[in-house]
Scaffold this active site. Structure first.
Site, PDB file in Angstrom:
ATOM      1  N   CYS A 132      39.058  51.585  48.556  1.00  0.00           N
ATOM      2  CA  CYS A 132      39.066  52.303  47.278  1.00  0.00           C
ATOM      3  C   CYS A 132      40.040  53.470  47.340  1.00  0.00           C
ATOM      4  O   CYS A 132      39.742  54.519  47.923  1.00  0.00           O
ATOM      5  CB  CYS A 132      37.662  52.799  46.954  1.00  0.00           C
ATOM      6  SG  CYS A 132      37.564  53.754  45.421  1.00  0.00           S
ATOM      7  N   CYS A 135      38.823  56.623  45.566  1.00  0.00           N
ATOM      8  CA  CYS A 135      37.740  57.293  46.286  1.00  0.00           C
ATOM      9  C   CYS A 135      38.271  58.092  47.468  1.00  0.00           C
ATOM     10  O   CYS A 135      37.852  59.223  47.710  1.00  0.00           O
ATOM     11  CB  CYS A 135      36.730  56.271  46.807  1.00  0.00           C
ATOM     12  SG  CYS A 135      36.024  55.173  45.571  1.00  0.00           S
ATOM     13  N   ASP A 136      39.194  57.511  48.219  1.00  0.00           N
ATOM     14  CA  ASP A 136      39.594  58.078  49.506  1.00  0.00           C
ATOM     15  C   ASP A 136      41.037  58.549  49.583  1.00  0.00           C
ATOM     16  O   ASP A 136      41.447  59.110  50.611  1.00  0.00           O
ATOM     17  CB  ASP A 136      39.359  57.028  50.606  1.00  0.00           C
ATOM     18  CG  ASP A 136      37.899  56.609  50.708  1.00  0.00           C
ATOM     19  OD1 ASP A 136      37.031  57.455  50.437  1.00  0.00           O
ATOM     20  OD2 ASP A 136      37.635  55.445  51.048  1.00  0.00           O
TER      21      ASP A 136
END
Length: 303
Positions: A132, A135-136
């Site tokens: 992701c 997300c990261d």
């Protein structure tokens, strides 16, 4: 007894909830974690009709949830641990221990990212290997990132990361992208994105954190190590059908077979979105699936 139980709060589930609630039946919408499904991993959605401001996935999911709420249904944050689905009885068991019955069930559990299954992948997940970018990605600000894949998700991830990272490699097993022309052209014009064609990962290298990816050129057989700080795997998805794989007819790829009414092989059980066998997995098609499933689920309940 609930009229319709909807399992999964992504675009398909939230749309199904909206249509079912507006149809005047009782609805329970069950979501394990948070609403939105796969779209919360998307930093910019530009192809949903009528919404041209390019919201991120979280924002669009929030709009869907708010709309369903106005119709009188909100997600219950409870994981489903078991399903018993027959023509005569639909029983849902929750992680809380509660078990209840529904007259109809709409399965919208979506899908999870597909892993590569190469050495080092599992060990270095969350230590440089991710699925992701939104997300990261922030963890790799100013560093080197590598995206693996050539479809829309992969190229969207690369474009997103290019704004954070000093360098972004895109590793693809072919010599041309599968992504849409708009995304592909944008990536080609981005100076800090570099393509590594005809190559596949053979291993993720590093002890406590990722340091490089071992690549093999599928045409020449040459093996080389690509130095990188982060790897973002975007090579497809796997339908989340574990709870129903022995109860419903599945396609060869593990997704649920449905007809044009979103009906599965069990009477009163419907499937919508990424979990079903569909030629296109997009927000707009998931919403359409949810609307169709709810419409015919209401019909089934009232028979």
């Amino acid at each position: 007894m609930t009229d319709i139980a909807i399992i999964g709060g992504g675009p398909a589930g939230l749309t199904a909830a909206l249509y079912a609630a507006r149809g005047g039946v009782s609805v329970r919408l069950l979501e394990e974690l948070f609403p939105g499904g796969q779209i919360v991993k998307t930093h910019c959605i530009e192809n949903y009709p009528g919404i041209s401001d390019g919201p991120d996935g979280y924002a669009l999911a929030a709009r869907f949830e708010e709309h369903a709420g106005k119709a009188g249904v909100a997600p219950e944050y409870a994981g489903v641990t078991a399903l018993s689905l027959t023509d005569d009885k639909k029983e849902i068991t929750l992680a809380t221990g509660e078990t209840f019955e529904a007259k109809a069930v709409i399965l919208c559990m979506g899908a999870s990212p597909r892993s590569l299954g190469v050495p080092g992948e599992r060990e270095l997940t969350t230590h440089g290997v991710s699925y992701c970018a939104t997300c990261d990605g922030a963890f790799f600000r100013g560093k080197i990132a590598t995206v693996i894949g050539g479809g829309d998700t992969a190229i969207s991830d690369a474009l997103y990361l290019s704004k954070l990272c000093s360098k972004v490699y895109v590793v693809h097993r072919r010599d041309e992208l599968r992504a849409s022309a708009v995304l592909a052209n944008a990536a080609r014009k981005t100076e800090n994105i570099e393509f590594v064609w005809n190559s596949v990962p053979e291993a993720f290298l590093g002890e406590d954190k990722l340091t490089a990816i071992r690549l093999k050129n599928v045409k020449t057989g040459e093996v080389s190590d690509l130095v990188t700080d982060g790897a973002f795997v975007a090579v497809g998805i796997v339908p989340k059908t574990d709870l129903v794989k022995d109860q419903l007819t599945l396609a060869s790829n593990g997704s649920i077979e449905t007809n044009e009414r979103m009906e599965t092989s069990v009477k009163g059980v419907f499937a919508a979105g990424d979990i079903r066998n569909t030629p296109l997995r997009q927000v707009v098609t998931a919403c359409a699936d949810g609307a169709i499933a709810a419409t015919y689920a209401i019909e089934a309940v009232r028979l």
